[in-house]
Design a protein around this motif. Structure first.
Motif, PDB file in Angstrom:
ATOM      1  N   GLY A   1       0.771  -1.220   0.000  1.00 37.30           N
ATOM      2  CA  GLY A   1       0.000   0.000   0.000  1.00 37.30           C
ATOM      3  C   GLY A   1       0.804   1.272   0.000  1.00 37.30           C
ATOM      4  O   GLY A   1       0.336   2.282   0.499  1.00 37.30           O
ATOM      5  N   CYS A   2       2.024   1.272  -0.549  1.00 41.78           N
ATOM      6  CA  CYS A   2       2.805   2.509  -0.582  1.00 41.78           C
ATOM      7  C   CYS A   2       3.172   2.857  -2.017  1.00 41.78           C
ATOM      8  O   CYS A   2       3.859   2.107  -2.691  1.00 41.78           O
ATOM      9  CB  CYS A   2       4.057   2.389   0.277  1.00 41.78           C
ATOM     10  SG  CYS A   2       5.088   0.970  -0.107  1.00 41.78           S
ATOM     11  N   THR A   3       2.664   3.956  -2.511  1.00 38.36           N
ATOM     12  CA  THR A   3       2.972   4.423  -3.866  1.00 38.36           C
ATOM     13  C   THR A   3       2.625   5.895  -3.971  1.00 38.36           C
ATOM     14  O   THR A   3       1.801   6.401  -3.214  1.00 38.36           O
ATOM     15  CB  THR A   3       2.187   3.629  -4.931  1.00 38.36           C
ATOM     16  OG1 THR A   3       2.548   4.107  -6.226  1.00 38.36           O
ATOM     17  CG2 THR A   3       0.690   3.777  -4.766  1.00 38.36           C
ATOM     18  N   SER A   4       3.239   6.548  -4.934  1.00 35.68           N
ATOM     19  CA  SER A   4       2.931   7.960  -5.167  1.00 35.68           C
ATOM     20  C   SER A   4       2.090   8.105  -6.428  1.00 35.68           C
ATOM     21  O   SER A   4       1.827   9.208  -6.869  1.00 35.68           O
ATOM     22  CB  SER A   4       4.234   8.757  -5.312  1.00 35.68           C
ATOM     23  OG  SER A   4       4.988   8.244  -6.387  1.00 35.68           O
ATOM     24  N   ASN A   5       1.675   7.030  -7.020  1.00 40.33           N
ATOM     25  CA  ASN A   5       0.926   7.102  -8.266  1.00 40.33           C
ATOM     26  C   ASN A   5      -0.213   6.084  -8.233  1.00 40.33           C
ATOM     27  O   ASN A   5      -0.101   4.986  -8.758  1.00 40.33           O
ATOM     28  CB  ASN A   5       1.861   6.834  -9.447  1.00 40.33           C
ATOM     29  CG  ASN A   5       1.230   7.246 -10.773  1.00 40.33           C
ATOM     30  OD1 ASN A   5       0.010   7.238 -10.908  1.00 40.33           O
ATOM     31  ND2 ASN A   5       2.069   7.596 -11.730  1.00 40.33           N
ATOM     32  N   ASP A   6      -1.326   6.452  -7.617  1.00 47.32           N
ATOM     33  CA  ASP A   6      -2.456   5.537  -7.490  1.00 47.32           C
ATOM     34  C   ASP A   6      -3.065   5.188  -8.843  1.00 47.32           C
ATOM     35  O   ASP A   6      -3.525   4.060  -9.057  1.00 47.32           O
ATOM     36  CB  ASP A   6      -3.529   6.152  -6.597  1.00 47.32           C
ATOM     37  CG  ASP A   6      -3.073   6.234  -5.146  1.00 47.32           C
ATOM     38  OD1 ASP A   6      -2.170   5.459  -4.777  1.00 47.32           O
ATOM     39  OD2 ASP A   6      -3.615   7.067  -4.398  1.00 47.32           O
ATOM     40  N   LYS A   7      -3.057   6.154  -9.746  1.00 45.42           N
ATOM     41  CA  LYS A   7      -3.633   5.897 -11.079  1.00 45.42           C
ATOM     42  C   LYS A   7      -2.845   4.822 -11.796  1.00 45.42           C
ATOM     43  O   LYS A   7      -3.414   3.929 -12.448  1.00 45.42           O
ATOM     44  CB  LYS A   7      -3.620   7.200 -11.901  1.00 45.42           C
ATOM     45  CG  LYS A   7      -4.327   7.072 -13.260  1.00 45.42           C
ATOM     46  CD  LYS A   7      -5.802   6.761 -13.078  1.00 45.42           C
ATOM     47  CE  LYS A   7      -6.510   6.722 -14.422  1.00 45.42           C
ATOM     48  NZ  LYS A   7      -7.935   6.344 -14.276  1.00 45.42           N
ATOM     49  N   MET A   8      -1.530   4.879 -11.676  1.00 44.51           N
ATOM     50  CA  MET A   8      -0.683   3.885 -12.312  1.00 44.51           C
ATOM     51  C   MET A   8      -0.989   2.502 -11.737  1.00 44.51           C
ATOM     52  O   MET A   8      -1.046   1.510 -12.460  1.00 44.51           O
ATOM     53  CB  MET A   8       0.788   4.235 -12.093  1.00 44.51           C
ATOM     54  CG  MET A   8       1.761   3.254 -12.742  1.00 44.51           C
ATOM     55  SD  MET A   8       1.714   3.317 -14.542  1.00 44.51           S
ATOM     56  CE  MET A   8       2.600   4.846 -14.816  1.00 44.51           C
ATOM     57  N   LYS A   9      -1.193   2.442 -10.448  1.00 43.99           N
ATOM     58  CA  LYS A   9      -1.534   1.164  -9.813  1.00 43.99           C
ATOM     59  C   LYS A   9      -2.812   0.588 -10.407  1.00 43.99           C
ATOM     60  O   LYS A   9      -2.901  -0.604 -10.704  1.00 43.99           O
ATOM     61  CB  LYS A   9      -1.728   1.341  -8.303  1.00 43.99           C
ATOM     62  CG  LYS A   9      -0.466   1.392  -7.504  1.00 43.99           C
ATOM     63  CD  LYS A   9      -0.692   1.013  -6.056  1.00 43.99           C
ATOM     64  CE  LYS A   9      -1.810   1.801  -5.427  1.00 43.99           C
ATOM     65  NZ  LYS A   9      -2.016   1.421  -4.013  1.00 43.99           N
ATOM     66  N   GLU A  10      -3.791   1.440 -10.564  1.00 45.70           N
ATOM     67  CA  GLU A  10      -5.073   0.979 -11.093  1.00 45.70           C
ATOM     68  C   GLU A  10      -4.927   0.438 -12.511  1.00 45.70           C
ATOM     69  O   GLU A  10      -5.502  -0.592 -12.874  1.00 45.70           O
ATOM     70  CB  GLU A  10      -6.081   2.134 -11.084  1.00 45.70           C
ATOM     71  CG  GLU A  10      -6.473   2.587  -9.682  1.00 45.70           C
ATOM     72  CD  GLU A  10      -7.339   3.831  -9.716  1.00 45.70           C
ATOM     73  OE1 GLU A  10      -7.723   4.259 -10.834  1.00 45.70           O
ATOM     74  OE2 GLU A  10      -7.615   4.383  -8.642  1.00 45.70           O
ATOM     75  N   GLN A  11      -4.133   1.143 -13.306  1.00 45.66           N
ATOM     76  CA  GLN A  11      -3.944   0.730 -14.696  1.00 45.66           C
ATOM     77  C   GLN A  11      -3.209  -0.607 -14.785  1.00 45.66           C
ATOM     78  O   GLN A  11      -3.574  -1.494 -15.555  1.00 45.66           O
ATOM     79  CB  GLN A  11      -3.170   1.817 -15.453  1.00 45.66           C
ATOM     80  CG  GLN A  11      -3.949   3.111 -15.618  1.00 45.66           C
ATOM     81  CD  GLN A  11      -3.113   4.224 -16.206  1.00 45.66           C
ATOM     82  OE1 GLN A  11      -1.890   4.209 -16.090  1.00 45.66           O
ATOM     83  NE2 GLN A  11      -3.761   5.178 -16.849  1.00 45.66           N
ATOM     84  N   ILE A  12      -2.165  -0.741 -13.988  1.00 44.71           N
ATOM     85  CA  ILE A  12      -1.385  -1.985 -14.002  1.00 44.71           C
ATOM     86  C   ILE A  12      -2.221  -3.149 -13.491  1.00 44.71           C
ATOM     87  O   ILE A  12      -2.195  -4.253 -14.036  1.00 44.71           O
ATOM     88  CB  ILE A  12      -0.111  -1.824 -13.163  1.00 44.71           C
ATOM     89  CG1 ILE A  12       0.805  -0.790 -13.810  1.00 44.71           C
ATOM     90  CG2 ILE A  12       0.623  -3.151 -13.033  1.00 44.71           C
ATOM     91  CD1 ILE A  12       1.980  -0.390 -12.965  1.00 44.71           C
ATOM     92  N   ALA A  13      -2.991  -2.885 -12.430  1.00 44.32           N
ATOM     93  CA  ALA A  13      -3.850  -3.929 -11.881  1.00 44.32           C
ATOM     94  C   ALA A  13      -4.863  -4.400 -12.914  1.00 44.32           C
ATOM     95  O   ALA A  13      -5.176  -5.591 -13.007  1.00 44.32           O
ATOM     96  CB  ALA A  13      -4.556  -3.421 -10.636  1.00 44.32           C
TER      97      ALA A  13
END
Length: 271
Positions: free
Chosen positions: A24-36
């Motif tokens: 749960g540590c990242t500075s780019n939540d949008k990127m996480k969503e896209q990769i997921a």
């Protein structure tokens, strides 16, 4: 939305994403969503990348693990700092019994309680630290020794019993016994032969000692110390309470000096 990427770059990004999702540590939540979403739509892309680029996979995994460890280390450090600050205002209170054997003035402003194991090599370092503090703050510090014999130290419990049995006779002789064990800790491998020799050297009555060794007074004393240490979350040795501030481990004297100076700054003690 699908992300176009080559497999090599995708490997690093995917592995990083899975770790980020788990911790749960990242500075780019949008990127996480896209990769997921990519992984959800086509999970095989990850296994394909690993099979085609195993070296990159191992490197990426090692880097991710290192970064995760660093983040966890920082988090633990911050938590420990917070706990330390809280302990200045909410100190842990050790029981100082009426018949407690105290080294130093009984009304000293500094109280150092140790939960120790006579056979623990780290406790021999703790002994040196205590000696240093007793010298530096002579007349202003009192020291209380309590027991936390660890089960995997064969001579720890019997040594604690000898100490308490001698203390029933004369606390000064018990203090000498305590000091000599830590000065000659390697000799504990000789078991009761060494303990008997040492007891004689400090002037203890061996006949009385043997009668008291398994007495209720000795047994309950040690059990009470172990229970108290456990209530403070101390499972290893040495463990200390400096005016109620917990110190878990064989820290050097300088660390305790820093705590004492902080207590002074906060107006908790005057020395």
């Amino acid at each position: 939305m699908r992300i176009k990427m080559n497999i090599k770059n995708g490997l690093v990004l995917f592995l990083g994403a899975t770790l980020l999702l788990s911790v749960g540590c990242t500075s780019n939540d949008k990127m996480k969503e896209q990769i997921a979403q990519v992984l959800k739509d086509n999970p095989k892309v990850l296994t394909d990348a690993i099979e085609k680029h195993p070296a990159e996979f191992i490197t990426a995994l090692q880097n991710a693990a290192k970064n995760a460890q660093e983040e966890m280390g920082k988090k633990r450090e911050e938590e420990e700092k917070q706990k330390l600050q809280e302990s200045f205002d909410k100190p842990l209170i050790a029981e100082i019994r009426k018949d407690e054997s105290i080294r130093g003035p009984k009304d000293a402003p500094i109280t150092l309680v140790e939960y120790s194991d006579f056979e623990c090599p780290f406790c021999s370092r703790g002994y040196e630290t205590v000696q240093s503090l007793m010298k530096k703050y002579e007349g202003k510090i009192r020291f209380v020794y309590k027991h936390l014999p660890l089960s995997f130290h064969e001579q720890a419990m019997i040594s604690a019993q000898y100490y308490e049995a001698i203390r029933l006779q004369d606390e000064k002789k018990a203090f000498l016994f305590h000091d000599e064990i830590f000065k000659n800790q390697a000799k504990l491998k000789n078991g009761v032969t060494f303990l008997n020799t040492l007891a004689k050297e400090v002037g203890a009555d061996l006949n009385k000692l043997k009668k008291d060794l398994n007495s209720e007074a000795v047994t309950k004393r040690i059990e009470a110390d172990i229970a108290e240490a456990g209530s403070f979350g101390m499972q290893g040795t040495p463990g200390f309470l400096l005016n109620g501030i917990p110190v878990k481990g064989a820290y050097p004297a300088e660390y305790f000096v820093g705590l004492i100076e902080e207590l002074q700054k906060k107006g908790k003690i005057k020395i």
